[in-house]
Scaffold this active site. Structure first.
Site, PDB file in Angstrom:
ATOM      1  N   GLN A  78       1.021  -1.225  -0.059  1.00  0.00           N
ATOM      2  CA  GLN A  78      -0.114   0.042   0.055  1.00  0.00           C
ATOM      3  C   GLN A  78       1.054   1.188   0.042  1.00  0.00           C
ATOM      4  OE1 GLN A  78      -3.059  -0.357   3.210  1.00  0.00           O
ATOM      5  NE2 GLN A  78      -2.636  -2.574   3.093  1.00  0.00           N
TER       6      GLN A  78
HETATM    7  N1  LIG Z   1      -6.786 -14.697  -9.799  1.00  0.00           N
HETATM    8  C1  LIG Z   1      -5.856 -14.487  -9.033  1.00  0.00           C
HETATM    9  N2  LIG Z   1      -5.979 -13.912  -7.875  1.00  0.00           N
HETATM   10  C2  LIG Z   1      -4.746 -13.835  -7.092  1.00  0.00           C
HETATM   11  C3  LIG Z   1      -3.533 -14.277  -7.375  1.00  0.00           C
HETATM   12  N3  LIG Z   1      -2.742 -13.896  -6.162  1.00  0.00           N
HETATM   13  C4  LIG Z   1      -3.246 -13.133  -5.444  1.00  0.00           C
HETATM   14  N4  LIG Z   1      -4.659 -13.010  -5.980  1.00  0.00           N
HETATM   15  C5  LIG Z   1      -5.637 -12.248  -5.173  1.00  0.00           C
HETATM   16  O1  LIG Z   1      -5.163 -10.740  -5.393  1.00  0.00           O
HETATM   17  C6  LIG Z   1      -5.680 -10.077  -4.081  1.00  0.00           C
HETATM   18  C7  LIG Z   1      -4.401  -9.480  -3.365  1.00  0.00           C
HETATM   19  O2  LIG Z   1      -3.642 -10.691  -3.115  1.00  0.00           O
HETATM   20  P1  LIG Z   1      -2.370 -10.507  -2.103  1.00  0.00           P
HETATM   21  O3  LIG Z   1      -1.600 -11.634  -2.206  1.00  0.00           O
HETATM   22  O4  LIG Z   1      -3.019  -9.992  -0.580  1.00  0.00           O
HETATM   23  O5  LIG Z   1      -1.635  -9.332  -2.545  1.00  0.00           O
HETATM   24  P2  LIG Z   1      -0.371  -8.514  -1.908  1.00  0.00           P
HETATM   25  O6  LIG Z   1       0.304  -7.949  -2.950  1.00  0.00           O
HETATM   26  O7  LIG Z   1       0.475  -9.384  -0.758  1.00  0.00           O
HETATM   27  O8  LIG Z   1      -1.044  -7.153  -1.435  1.00  0.00           O
HETATM   28  P3  LIG Z   1      -0.450  -6.272   0.079  1.00  0.00           P
HETATM   29  O9  LIG Z   1      -0.070  -7.145   1.093  1.00  0.00           O
HETATM   30  O10 LIG Z   1      -1.260  -5.224   0.242  1.00  0.00           O
HETATM   31  O11 LIG Z   1       0.669  -5.515  -0.583  1.00  0.00           O
HETATM   32  C8  LIG Z   1      -6.381 -11.263  -3.289  1.00  0.00           C
HETATM   33  O12 LIG Z   1      -7.645 -11.052  -3.572  1.00  0.00           O
HETATM   34  C9  LIG Z   1      -5.914 -12.482  -3.962  1.00  0.00           C
HETATM   35  O13 LIG Z   1      -6.801 -13.705  -3.768  1.00  0.00           O
HETATM   36  C10 LIG Z   1      -3.475 -15.042  -8.665  1.00  0.00           C
HETATM   37  O14 LIG Z   1      -2.480 -15.750  -9.113  1.00  0.00           O
HETATM   38  N5  LIG Z   1      -4.674 -15.172  -9.243  1.00  0.00           N
END
Ligand SMILES: Nc1nc2c(ncn2[C@@H]2O[C@H](COP(=O)(O)OP(=O)(O)OP(=O)(O)O)[C@@H](O)[C@H]2O)c(=O)[nH]1
Ligand SMILES: [Mg+2]
Length: 205
Positions: A78
């Site tokens: 974020q």
């Molecule tokens: N379809 C799909 N959705 C995904 C995938 N990886 C993550 N998501 C979705 O994307 C959203 C964010 O995933 P996170 O893993 O929390 O993302 P992040 O980059 O860690 O986010 P922050 O911790 O806020 O920086 C969630 O709703 C997940 O379920 C993927 O490979 N495919």
């Protein structure tokens, strides 16, 4: 004498430990990928995607391959949390930068965040792996398309590559681990971090 041989044996069988930083803007899928990595490479069962919440602090994941130990540091993406990233740069052997390849409206934000990361001198020479994540979604752009958008070609001097992956179905996970281990073993930055750790240990003795 025993301790000399033990020390030598320990040196020969010990695995090198590498620190890999996982960066990228919020919702790119960093934590989901890390949980998938853990599930594939360690006995720890990864969290299912529906239990993963936006990262505020630091998630740590450890995996082992045949000759290395990898410690992944996953940070929150974020906007208000990105200033924390640089605290981890100095100790990182390599950087993974994750992009949601299904969301072009946020590519510009990813591009400027990546450029800022690469400008930082504490990451000098760190190998870079750019991931076009969410390849399980039909509208995700390919890793090649994303690399063109991010203008990765201009990174000639740095060891880098890009890969299409999915934190949901595990596409590309083996390839990224293999690339990381191979490049970190040969990287000048690894040598520099090893020398620095040696100096720190001997001056502390
Ligand atoms: N379809 C799909 N959705 C995904 C995938 N990886 C993550 N998501 C979705 O994307 C959203 C964010 O995933 P996170 O893993 O929390 O993302 P992040 O980059 O860690 O986010 P922050 O911790 O806020 O920086 C969630 O709703 C997940 O379920 C993927 O490979 N495919
Ligand atoms: Mg996260």
């Amino acid at each position: 004498m025993f301790s000399l041989f033990y020390g030598l044996w320990e040196y020969l069988v010990s695995k090198t430990e590498f620190h890999v930083l996982i960066l990228g803007i919020d919702k790119a899928g960093k934590t989901t990928l890390l949980e998938k990595l853990k599930a594939q490479y360690s006995s720890v069962e990864g969290l299912p995607p529906d239990r993963i919440v936006p990262t505020v602090g630091l998630n740590i994941g450890r995996i082992e391959t045949s000759n290395s130990k990898l410690v992944f540091w996953d940070l929150g993406g974020q906007p208000g949390l990105r200033s924390i990233w640089e605290k981890y740069y100095e100790e990182a052997h390599a950087v993974i930068f994750v992009v949601d390849a299904s969301c072009p409206s946020r590519f510009e934000d990813s591009k400027s965040a990546l450029e800022k990361v690469l400008r930082h001198e504490d990451l000098h020479g760190a190998p870079l792996l750019v991931l076009a994540n969410k390849q399980d979604l039909g509208d995700a752009v390919s890793a090649e398309e994303l690399a063109r958008y991010l203008d990765l070609k201009k990174l000639d001097e740095r060891a880098y590559t890009f890969e299409g992956v999915s934190g949901y179905d595990g596409t590309g996970i083996k390839e990224i681990v293999n690339w990381l281990v191979d490049v970190m073993e040969r990287s000048k930055r690894t040598e520099m971090l090893r020398v620095r750790a040696g100096v720190a240990n001997s001056s502390g003795a």
